[in-house]
Design a protein around this motif. Sequence first.
Motif, short mmCIF file in Angstrom:
data_model
loop_
_atom_site.label_atom_id
_atom_site.label_comp_id
_atom_site.label_asym_id
_atom_site.label_seq_id
_atom_site.Cartn_x
_atom_site.Cartn_y
_atom_site.Cartn_z
N ILE A 25 0.84 -1.20 0.00
CA ILE A 25 0.00 0.00 0.00
C ILE A 25 0.87 1.25 0.00
O ILE A 25 0.60 2.22 -0.73
N ILE A 34 -4.74 4.71 7.02
CA ILE A 34 -5.10 3.33 6.70
C ILE A 34 -4.55 2.41 7.78
O ILE A 34 -3.37 2.45 8.11
N VAL A 82 -3.91 -1.44 8.42
CA VAL A 82 -3.82 -2.73 7.73
C VAL A 82 -3.82 -3.82 8.80
O VAL A 82 -2.80 -4.18 9.37
N GLN A 104 -9.55 4.49 7.32
CA GLN A 104 -9.94 3.32 6.53
C GLN A 104 -9.29 2.06 7.11
O GLN A 104 -8.10 2.06 7.44
N VAL A 122 -8.15 -1.49 6.08
CA VAL A 122 -7.86 -2.43 5.00
C VAL A 122 -7.65 -3.80 5.64
O VAL A 122 -6.63 -4.03 6.28
N LEU A 182 -6.55 -0.95 -3.59
CA LEU A 182 -5.57 -1.45 -2.62
C LEU A 182 -5.59 -2.98 -2.55
O LEU A 182 -5.48 -3.58 -1.48
N GLU A 183 -5.70 -3.60 -3.73
CA GLU A 183 -5.67 -5.06 -3.83
C GLU A 183 -4.37 -5.49 -4.51
O GLU A 183 -4.20 -5.33 -5.71
#
Length: 778
Positions: free
Chosen positions: A349, A538, A540, A568, A570, A716-717
């Motif tokens: 990311i 983000i 994760v 966010q 993820v 973000l894949e």
Amino acid sequence: MASEDTMLLTQHKNALCLAFSPRSAAYAEVAAYVLSASATTARQCQCQLRLGLLRDLAAPHSQLIVPAGFFLAGQQPSDKDRVVLTGKSTAARFVSRLLAPQLYASLALDKQAKVDQWLDDVRQATDDAKLNVILAKLEKPQQFALVDPTKSPLNLTLADLAVWDLARQHTSKNKAADQWVAALEKAAPALKDAAAQVDQVLATTHVLDEYRFEITKELARITGLGEDFIFPLVENKYPKDAASGDFSIAVPRMKLPGSPAEIAKDLESKFTASPKISSVKASGVFLKIWIHNHLLRDRLIPRVLNQGEKYGQNSSGFGKVSLVEFSSPNIAKPFHVGHLRSTIIGNFIENTLQANGWTTVTINYLGDWGKQFGLLAVGYLKHGNEEALEKDPIRHLFEVYVKINAEATENPAIHDEARAYFARMEEGGTEALGMWKKFVDLSIVKYREIYGRVNVSFDLYSGESHFRAQDKCVRDVVQKLKDLDLLKLDQGAQVINMEEYKLGVAIIEKRDGGMMYLGRDVAAAVERQKEYKFDNMIYVVGSQQDHHFKQLFKILELMGVPWAEKCQHVNFGMIKSKDGNMSTRKGTVVFLEDILDNVQESMLEVMKRNEAKFAQIQNPTFVADTIGITGIMIQDMGSRRNKDYEFNWDRMLAFEGDTGPYLQYAHTRLCSIERKAGFDIPATVDMAPLTEPVAAALLDCIAMYPDVVREVGVQLEPCSIVSYAFRLSHAVSNCLEELYVMNQPPEIASARLAMYKAARITLGNALRALGIVPLDRM
């Protein structure tokens, strides 16, 4: 949390970001900046200027982004938010006031008024009639308050820069204007330098976007719709075939009145072919478009070769800051394979956001506080061994942790001992904190070693210990929650009832006054926004924590902070062993370091089977380690991140099929072709010999990489990049079976070598986006 900016963030705050399109080429804005460097002013050269392209090639105005916290060298960062200034006049005025006041800000008011009039005239020159009026005035520039470049001194103003910008973009329309531009650039070489910088950026225009823009202009002419509306509707088709076309547009998305199928037929009948577009055809509610592929070929390869590792990057995130929190292991526990996903996804990311123009700050938010440290300490006092600790601290602490957890299952009183020990830590007990610090320091040393092997680093190490119950930032958050009447007393604990949002009851503070994870996370988020003024943050973290982050974000929203929507989560699935989920508490864990060592040894054995090639490798241990790590990472990132997957040794180490070693092999094979070619690619290469279908398929795949980077920057894949890397590698393999470089006529060999180098650059960029080091030999 550290109070100092990272180097990257400091550079970000000391840089203006200027984005423009071919239609709004920012010659005047860049010239104002370049002239400031040569001007006699106390503020010269005190900030940087980043240049980039707007995605919308039809955008009529440039954008100057002033990042949050912007400052000039020698000054302190400001507390202002990010600002976007739109339009040539606005941007140029800002740059002048900031860096080159002699161009506008320090002029007498009557001269400023004349400059303002010129800026308005240039802005309104949107048709040929108005443009020709301005260009005609350059026959006698001084009569209209513009400089005569043949006379000294040359006191340039923003008016001169704006008119020079306009005339430069419309050459061959007026001979006198062309002569004025040439003379001005000769008299003021800084203008030529500025123009070269702008032209260099324009030369990085995504090739497929050029075709989209051509299609957009024609559809805008036919329909009367705005180009900015149509441009994002034009989709690239991949893989291509004779029936699907190169591009398409779904007519219903154009929102035109009438039957979409009939509108598609009407568009087909009115669409005019061009040097870029060969034909169009209505197909139901779709309009399919075919392009002249030789132009794609001729434009694509030189641009990839010129851009190198920057190929695929864009400026969509200019002026924005993203905080990315990932990995975040618990101190004094091993870095096992279960930590792998957050680490490599977070690193991906970071790389992806940077490729999309963002400034990133990566945070390793360590689990370095809580009752588990009391439990570990109790266990160590019972089972610890100083000699074993010195010999292998991480493994010994892990063994202790597993033992004490097993004992606590049978004897719940151990948990009481752990809570009491942790309470002494929170009270600042010297002995208790001393043991805690020892565990922390030993663990961080080991983590850094492992992160280095997987090509990961962090801008900031933070942790839960930075947000203890007695810390001011935590108490301030608790008080705000009380003031908002969100915090309620429930059986001695402070909680927030979020059942109306279907999020249950969130415990913020325990009965003993200790903070729960959620309370610390709220405080951490508030402090990070104060410190970094992030545009998004983000986390994760695995999908097991989905509920936790829903509660966290809802609490921030209820607190009324405007940046809550910028946070966010993820998430990702779990790595499973054949016996089920891996778990530290049960001891059924696969140590990542052991896995790395194992795959390194396995790869070394494979490499040694070819003695000739093995002898050519300068650092075989590093190469074996890199191949093994590539295998691990590709296995992890090959599927959508929300899926669980089983850790498969055989699959990870295989060279056949879509595996990590296969991607490294594809890259090293392309490197080998370049080494063995025996000649350098000429500065100018005729790409006409590349006529074969396999070459066209490879070029199509190379061309789509910038689109993949942009899409992945939103999704973000990592699997999207992995899938692309395999498609590209397969296309390369198909070409290599048919299109040789050795023993070919020079013009054919040069064209093919240029194509293979472009493929190697693109594949290398894709691997680097995933956090993988591309190898030259293996």
